[in-house]
Each structure stands twice: as C-alpha cells, then as structure tokens.
Design a protein around this motif. Sequence first.
Motif, mmCIF file in Angstrom:
data_model
loop_
_atom_site.group_PDB
_atom_site.id
_atom_site.type_symbol
_atom_site.label_atom_id
_atom_site.label_comp_id
_atom_site.label_asym_id
_atom_site.label_seq_id
_atom_site.Cartn_x
_atom_site.Cartn_y
_atom_site.Cartn_z
ATOM 1 N N LEU A 1 56.924 -44.371 -29.211
ATOM 2 C CA LEU A 1 55.477 -44.353 -28.991
ATOM 3 C C LEU A 1 54.730 -43.804 -30.206
ATOM 4 O O LEU A 1 53.650 -44.300 -30.555
ATOM 5 C CB LEU A 1 55.153 -43.556 -27.730
ATOM 6 N N ALA A 2 55.297 -42.803 -30.858
ATOM 7 C CA ALA A 2 54.711 -42.324 -32.116
ATOM 8 C C ALA A 2 54.733 -43.448 -33.152
ATOM 9 O O ALA A 2 53.763 -43.648 -33.897
ATOM 10 C CB ALA A 2 55.478 -41.105 -32.623
ATOM 11 N N ARG A 3 55.829 -44.195 -33.189
ATOM 12 C CA ARG A 3 55.920 -45.335 -34.110
ATOM 13 C C ARG A 3 54.852 -46.385 -33.789
ATOM 14 O O ARG A 3 54.228 -46.948 -34.690
ATOM 15 C CB ARG A 3 57.313 -45.968 -34.009
ATOM 16 N N HIS A 4 54.611 -46.628 -32.503
ATOM 17 C CA HIS A 4 53.580 -47.604 -32.110
ATOM 18 C C HIS A 4 52.197 -47.180 -32.611
ATOM 19 O O HIS A 4 51.401 -48.024 -33.038
ATOM 20 C CB HIS A 4 53.538 -47.760 -30.588
ATOM 21 N N VAL A 5 51.900 -45.877 -32.527
ATOM 22 C CA VAL A 5 50.619 -45.379 -33.042
ATOM 23 C C VAL A 5 50.518 -45.672 -34.539
ATOM 24 O O VAL A 5 49.486 -46.151 -35.036
ATOM 25 C CB VAL A 5 50.467 -43.867 -32.766
ATOM 26 N N ALA A 6 51.602 -45.397 -35.268
ATOM 27 C CA ALA A 6 51.619 -45.653 -36.713
ATOM 28 C C ALA A 6 51.496 -47.148 -37.007
ATOM 29 O O ALA A 6 50.828 -47.550 -37.974
ATOM 30 C CB ALA A 6 52.903 -45.090 -37.325
ATOM 31 N N GLN A 7 52.123 -47.977 -36.189
ATOM 32 C CA GLN A 7 52.033 -49.427 -36.398
ATOM 33 C C GLN A 7 50.609 -49.938 -36.206
ATOM 34 O O GLN A 7 50.169 -50.842 -36.924
ATOM 35 C CB GLN A 7 52.996 -50.149 -35.457
ATOM 36 N N LEU A 8 49.890 -49.358 -35.246
ATOM 37 C CA LEU A 8 48.479 -49.720 -35.073
ATOM 38 C C LEU A 8 47.677 -49.359 -36.320
ATOM 39 O O LEU A 8 46.838 -50.138 -36.788
ATOM 40 C CB LEU A 8 47.891 -48.997 -33.861
ATOM 41 N N ALA A 9 47.932 -48.160 -36.849
ATOM 42 C CA ALA A 9 47.226 -47.723 -38.050
ATOM 43 C C ALA A 9 47.525 -48.668 -39.217
ATOM 44 O O ALA A 9 46.625 -49.032 -39.987
ATOM 45 C CB ALA A 9 47.629 -46.291 -38.406
ATOM 46 N N ARG A 10 48.781 -49.072 -39.338
ATOM 47 C CA ARG A 10 49.161 -49.988 -40.425
ATOM 48 C C ARG A 10 48.517 -51.356 -40.241
ATOM 49 O O ARG A 10 48.034 -51.966 -41.199
ATOM 50 C CB ARG A 10 50.683 -50.126 -40.471
ATOM 51 N N ALA B 1 34.883 -45.508 -21.382
ATOM 52 C CA ALA B 1 34.080 -45.812 -22.574
ATOM 53 C C ALA B 1 34.205 -47.277 -22.964
ATOM 54 O O ALA B 1 33.226 -47.921 -23.354
ATOM 55 C CB ALA B 1 34.516 -44.916 -23.729
ATOM 56 N N ILE B 2 35.421 -47.821 -22.863
ATOM 57 C CA ILE B 2 35.633 -49.232 -23.205
ATOM 58 C C ILE B 2 34.844 -50.141 -22.262
ATOM 59 O O ILE B 2 34.293 -51.168 -22.672
ATOM 60 C CB ILE B 2 37.133 -49.572 -23.155
ATOM 61 N N ALA B 3 34.788 -49.754 -20.992
ATOM 62 C CA ALA B 3 34.101 -50.575 -19.988
ATOM 63 C C ALA B 3 32.583 -50.443 -20.041
ATOM 64 O O ALA B 3 31.865 -51.258 -19.443
ATOM 65 C CB ALA B 3 34.597 -50.192 -18.590
ATOM 66 N N ALA B 4 32.081 -49.442 -20.744
ATOM 67 C CA ALA B 4 30.636 -49.205 -20.779
ATOM 68 C C ALA B 4 29.935 -50.300 -21.597
ATOM 69 O O ALA B 4 30.483 -50.815 -22.570
ATOM 70 C CB ALA B 4 30.351 -47.839 -21.388
ATOM 71 N N PRO B 5 28.703 -50.664 -21.208
ATOM 72 C CA PRO B 5 27.989 -51.740 -21.921
ATOM 73 C C PRO B 5 27.661 -51.393 -23.370
ATOM 74 O O PRO B 5 27.443 -52.297 -24.183
ATOM 75 C CB PRO B 5 26.710 -51.926 -21.094
ATOM 76 N N ASP B 6 27.622 -50.100 -23.708
ATOM 77 C CA ASP B 6 27.281 -49.714 -25.081
ATOM 78 C C ASP B 6 28.515 -49.427 -25.932
ATOM 79 O O ASP B 6 28.425 -48.771 -26.976
ATOM 80 C CB ASP B 6 26.355 -48.492 -25.075
ATOM 81 N N PHE B 7 29.692 -49.911 -25.507
ATOM 82 C CA PHE B 7 30.908 -49.685 -26.302
ATOM 83 C C PHE B 7 30.722 -50.284 -27.692
ATOM 84 O O PHE B 7 30.412 -51.465 -27.830
ATOM 85 C CB PHE B 7 32.124 -50.324 -25.618
ATOM 86 N N PRO B 8 30.915 -49.464 -28.746
ATOM 87 C CA PRO B 8 30.586 -49.911 -30.108
ATOM 88 C C PRO B 8 31.735 -50.667 -30.777
ATOM 89 O O PRO B 8 32.231 -50.280 -31.831
ATOM 90 C CB PRO B 8 30.315 -48.592 -30.836
ATOM 91 N N GLY B 9 32.167 -51.746 -30.166
ATOM 92 C CA GLY B 9 33.262 -52.490 -30.779
ATOM 93 C C GLY B 9 33.417 -53.851 -30.129
ATOM 94 O O GLY B 9 32.895 -54.111 -29.049
ATOM 95 N N ASN B 10 34.194 -54.729 -30.805
ATOM 96 C CA ASN B 10 34.436 -56.068 -30.273
ATOM 97 C C ASN B 10 35.706 -56.060 -29.413
ATOM 98 O O ASN B 10 36.311 -55.009 -29.176
ATOM 99 C CB ASN B 10 34.545 -57.079 -31.416
ATOM 100 N N ALA B 11 36.117 -57.221 -28.971
ATOM 101 C CA ALA B 11 37.283 -57.320 -28.082
ATOM 102 C C ALA B 11 38.569 -56.809 -28.743
ATOM 103 O O ALA B 11 39.326 -56.054 -28.117
ATOM 104 C CB ALA B 11 37.450 -58.755 -27.597
ATOM 105 N N PRO B 12 38.868 -57.187 -30.013
ATOM 106 C CA PRO B 12 40.077 -56.641 -30.643
ATOM 107 C C PRO B 12 40.063 -55.112 -30.743
ATOM 108 O O PRO B 12 41.098 -54.468 -30.559
ATOM 109 C CB PRO B 12 40.081 -57.291 -32.032
ATOM 110 N N THR B 13 38.894 -54.540 -31.010
ATOM 111 C CA THR B 13 38.792 -53.080 -31.062
ATOM 112 C C THR B 13 39.087 -52.466 -29.703
ATOM 113 O O THR B 13 39.797 -51.458 -29.598
ATOM 114 C CB THR B 13 37.390 -52.649 -31.532
ATOM 115 N N ALA B 14 38.550 -53.079 -28.647
ATOM 116 C CA ALA B 14 38.802 -52.584 -27.288
ATOM 117 C C ALA B 14 40.295 -52.621 -26.967
ATOM 118 O O ALA B 14 40.836 -51.693 -26.348
ATOM 119 C CB ALA B 14 38.014 -53.400 -26.276
ATOM 120 N N VAL B 15 40.964 -53.691 -27.377
ATOM 121 C CA VAL B 15 42.412 -53.798 -27.149
ATOM 122 C C VAL B 15 43.157 -52.709 -27.919
ATOM 123 O O VAL B 15 44.042 -52.031 -27.374
ATOM 124 C CB VAL B 15 42.917 -55.202 -27.550
#
Length: 219
Positions: free
Chosen positions: A96-105, A167-181
């Motif tokens: 799971l720590a590796r997954h966090v790093a993979q997202l960052a990469r 926060a993701i479900a809120a109408p003012d979430f400051p990001g697009n669909a990939p960011t939400a994912v």
Amino acid sequence: MRKVFQAELHQVGEQLIEISRLVAEAMEKANQSFVNADIELAQEVIAADARIDFLQNDLDERAIEILALQGPVASDLRMIVGALRMSASLERMGDLARHVAQLARMRYPANVSPESLRPTFAELAENDIAIARKLTELLDTRNLELARDINRHNDRINELHAGIFKAIAAPDFPGNAPTAVDVSLASRYFERFADHGVSVARKVTYLVTGEWAPNGASH
C-alpha cells in the motif's frame, strides 16, 4: 533441541520487527513523494518493496519449517501461526505504501491531491506513520498500550477517509474525474494501511492475553 527451537522462534520475531521497520520507512518516504511530487523518492519506495517481499517469504518459509520439524504445541504454535498471518499483513502494508508512491510517480510533475485536501492527506499520513512506528515497538515490547494507541489512530483515519469521500462528492470539488479517482484511491490506500496495522496489533494482543480483542476496539 529446545534451545534451538527458542532461537528459531526469536529469529522469526526479530524478522517481523525488521519488516515492520521497513514498512514504516516505506510509508514515510511514500508520503514525502506524494506531498512533494518527488519522482526519485517514489521510485526508491517502489524498488525497496522487493526487500519487504523477500523478508516476508523468508519468514514464512522459516515458520513453516519450524511447524514441520519441531511440532510446537500450545502457545508456541499460536506464535508461529500468528507470525505467518502478521507477516502477510505487514507485506500488504508495504504494498500500500508502494501504491501511494506509484500514484505520485504517475502524476509527476503534478501533485496527486488538490490543494484543498492536502491538509487532510497530511493528517492521514501522519496517523499511518504513527501506526507503523508503534507497531514496530509493539512487536518488540508487547506493550499493549501501544495497541490501544494504534486503534485510536485508526479511528481518526476512518474519520478523515470518510471526509475525503464527502469532499469528492461535493459540487465544489476542485478537480476533474481523473483527480477524483486519484484522490479516492490515495485515501483508500492510507485507510487500508491502517486497517492492516490494526490487524497485526490485534494478533499481538491475542498472543499476549490469549483473548481476541473485538474489531475496532479502542479501549
């Protein structure tokens, strides 16, 4: 033969502590790569996960050999079976720590999280790292107050995780669909890391007391 058996048990315990130490280090570095969009540090975490996997496999082989050759009974048997189960949880924490790093990469040079959620992710990581450090100490000392601390950190992580999904479900979430994912995946990784830490702490508690603590017990 008994001295050899006890030495082998001690070695299994020491290896669990070492895996836990490496897991804590992995989450610390993964979080730094996540916060700072540090691709080099992310790659370091990803590469280092192989060491955790190797140690887990080695520990499991050693434990199975003890079971086959020594015929342990009662508390010794609980210790060996517990070590097998704990090593699996610790290995998953490393993943799971590796997954966090993979997202960052994957999102480099951008940050994974929008700025508005960075304080929440910082607190998630802070609690995860505290769990990992206390888990290493718990495996070494069997001080069950540390297990209670781990549960309290996990309670807070669950609150933060739920808040991110709101926060993701809120109408003012400051990001697009990939960011939400990305954000939902990252939050899930931090939350599951803590869950596995709690699982290990429960097994240590059982080895010490002979009784299973209820899931999610904080006191």
